[in-house]
Motif scaffolding. Structure first.
Motif, mmCIF file in Angstrom:
data_model
loop_
_atom_site.group_PDB
_atom_site.id
_atom_site.type_symbol
_atom_site.label_atom_id
_atom_site.label_comp_id
_atom_site.label_asym_id
_atom_site.label_seq_id
_atom_site.Cartn_x
_atom_site.Cartn_y
_atom_site.Cartn_z
ATOM 1 N N LEU A 1 -19.299 7.245 34.545
ATOM 2 C CA LEU A 1 -19.918 8.163 35.281
ATOM 3 C C LEU A 1 -20.561 9.099 33.611
ATOM 4 O O LEU A 1 -21.764 9.552 33.372
ATOM 5 N N ASN A 2 -19.541 8.707 33.261
ATOM 6 C CA ASN A 2 -19.419 9.321 31.344
ATOM 7 C C ASN A 2 -20.728 8.568 30.407
ATOM 8 O O ASN A 2 -21.374 8.247 29.605
ATOM 9 N N ASP A 3 -20.105 6.976 30.961
ATOM 10 C CA ASP A 3 -20.795 5.979 30.721
ATOM 11 C C ASP A 3 -22.960 5.783 30.385
ATOM 12 O O ASP A 3 -23.812 6.114 29.316
ATOM 13 N N LYS A 4 -22.425 6.352 31.276
ATOM 14 C CA LYS A 4 -24.036 6.150 32.475
ATOM 15 C C LYS A 4 -24.924 7.483 31.580
ATOM 16 O O LYS A 4 -25.584 7.455 31.616
ATOM 17 N N LEU A 5 -24.135 8.583 31.325
ATOM 18 C CA LEU A 5 -24.665 9.446 31.368
ATOM 19 C C LEU A 5 -24.798 9.169 29.191
ATOM 20 O O LEU A 5 -25.997 10.409 28.425
ATOM 21 N N ARG A 6 -24.293 8.865 28.656
ATOM 22 C CA ARG A 6 -25.118 8.805 27.470
ATOM 23 C C ARG A 6 -25.824 7.845 26.886
ATOM 24 O O ARG A 6 -25.965 7.847 25.709
ATOM 25 N N SER A 7 -26.033 6.925 27.971
ATOM 26 C CA SER A 7 -26.782 5.941 27.694
ATOM 27 C C SER A 7 -28.240 6.113 27.583
ATOM 28 O O SER A 7 -28.514 7.543 28.054
#
Length: 101
Positions: A95-101
């Motif tokens: 979820l954090n990776d998706k938010l950073r993208s």
């Protein structure tokens, strides 16, 4: 007790090997849980493992998508008695990776 002339002889060696395998898996899982409990900070909740179905529901994905993520090494799993479990931190990382993208 059983003779070799029985139509369906019980192969105790195969049963014993399967039981030993399941016991090793269970011991590994228990060691991992106790290790996690020992390493947690005081007052911190014990972390949670989720099934593939729960992860799919949480991320609004199909189960096959979650399995694909597992087999392409995007999600690490723990196997307990033939069932895969994903640590909640893995889901948070995604979820954090998706938010950073």
């Amino acid at each position: 007790m059983f003779s070799t002339s029985d139509k369906n002889p019980i192969n105790t060696n195969l049963i014993l090997k399967e039981l030993q395998k399941q016991m090793k898996e269970l011991q590994t899982s228990i060691r991992q849980i106790f290790s996690e409990i020992r390493n947690r900070k005081k007052g911190e909740n014990i972390s949670k493992f989720l099934s593939v179905e729960e992860v799919a529901d949480t991320l609004s994905l199909h189960k096959s998508t979650v399995y694909r993520m597992i087999y392409t090494d995007k999600l690490r799993t723990t196997r307990i008695n033939r069932k895969l479990f994903i640590h909640e931190s893995e889901i948070l990382d995604i979820l954090n990776d998706k938010l950073r993208s």
